[in-house]
Design a protein around this motif. Sequence first.
Motif, PDB file in Angstrom:
ATOM      1  N   GLN A 113     -37.181 -27.662 -27.075  1.00  9.23           N
ATOM      2  CA  GLN A 113     -36.326 -28.304 -26.083  1.00  9.23           C
ATOM      3  C   GLN A 113     -36.671 -27.821 -24.680  1.00  9.23           C
ATOM      4  N   ILE A 115     -34.952 -27.845 -20.453  1.00 10.92           N
ATOM      5  CA  ILE A 115     -33.714 -28.041 -19.688  1.00 10.92           C
ATOM      6  C   ILE A 115     -34.102 -28.608 -18.329  1.00 10.92           C
ATOM      7  N   ILE A 126     -30.977 -21.242 -21.211  1.00 13.41           N
ATOM      8  CA  ILE A 126     -29.832 -21.789 -21.944  1.00 13.41           C
ATOM      9  C   ILE A 126     -28.552 -20.972 -21.696  1.00 13.41           C
ATOM     10  N   VAL A 134     -23.206 -30.317 -19.377  1.00 15.79           N
ATOM     11  CA  VAL A 134     -24.564 -30.556 -19.882  1.00 15.79           C
ATOM     12  C   VAL A 134     -24.688 -31.961 -20.489  1.00 15.79           C
ATOM     13  N   CYS A 146     -27.168 -28.003 -28.602  1.00 13.34           N
ATOM     14  CA  CYS A 146     -26.179 -27.650 -27.575  1.00 13.34           C
ATOM     15  C   CYS A 146     -24.792 -27.472 -28.175  1.00 13.34           C
ATOM     16  N   ALA A 175     -27.116 -29.943 -15.994  1.00 10.29           N
ATOM     17  CA  ALA A 175     -28.381 -29.831 -16.726  1.00 10.29           C
ATOM     18  C   ALA A 175     -28.460 -30.919 -17.784  1.00 10.29           C
ATOM     19  N   VAL A 177     -30.447 -31.429 -21.543  1.00 16.40           N
ATOM     20  CA  VAL A 177     -31.293 -30.811 -22.582  1.00 16.40           C
ATOM     21  C   VAL A 177     -31.940 -31.919 -23.398  1.00 16.40           C
TER      22      VAL A 177
END
Length: 244
Positions: A113, A115, A126, A134, A146, A175, A177
């Motif tokens: 992943q 961000i 994270i 998020v 998440c 953010a 993800v």
Amino acid sequence: MKKIIALLLVAVLAVALVSCGGENADVVTMGTNAAFEPFEFIEGDEIVGIDAEIGATIAEKLGKDLKINDMEFESLLGALKTDKVDFVAAGMTANDERRKEVDFSDTYYTATQGIIVAEDSDIKGIDDILDKRVGAITGYTGEVICTETYKIKDMLTFKRGVDAVMELKNGKLDAVVIDLQPAKMFVDKNEGLKVIEDPSFEAEEYAIAIKKGNTELLEKVNEVIAELKETGKLDEIINKYQNK
Ligand code: ARG
């Protein structure tokens, strides 16, 4: 005599119909969600990308034409089960949850992943977004990580990566993800954003999903993947779309 001719005509028509059906059988259908550059995206009126090329190689191996069916990511496994598609190539992470529903080929890409944050953000990983707002994409592994692994409470989910990125740009999210390569593509295409790579995200393996029990196709797909790896063709395909 007339009756015989009529019967013959019916027979000829029946044969013609059956062979039409036979032509349909010469198509293999790939399911994907073409909102995931560099793996699958729309260019002009065509679906292109790493998975589209792998799909084309699978079709070639089977001696069939490839048809690509673009649908919502969350519909893909259901489409496999109901035979709407023969295989799914969608940057899909092979995981235990999904293995309950479908079979996976050998893997062809190792991902993780990423961000996405605003360029001037001091988010470093994270741990800095656990209490932030998020964005993630419904049904993607990023969403599951998440909510389940990191227990982030303030989540907003979107149908496509591009929608989440727009909200981030508008300041509505702290953010987003999403898988690292698509994250990088979004940052390249949108000003004012950057990608954070966090080594604490686990590796994810992309594989082709196939209906449970369709071992014949599974074996063919694995042969294709092995050949693409051995000949260096897979790296070529990946580099072509990833470093564009
Ligand atoms: N790798 C992630 C997952 O398996 C995201 C895949 C999204 N793919 C797509 N074609 N939209 O959940």
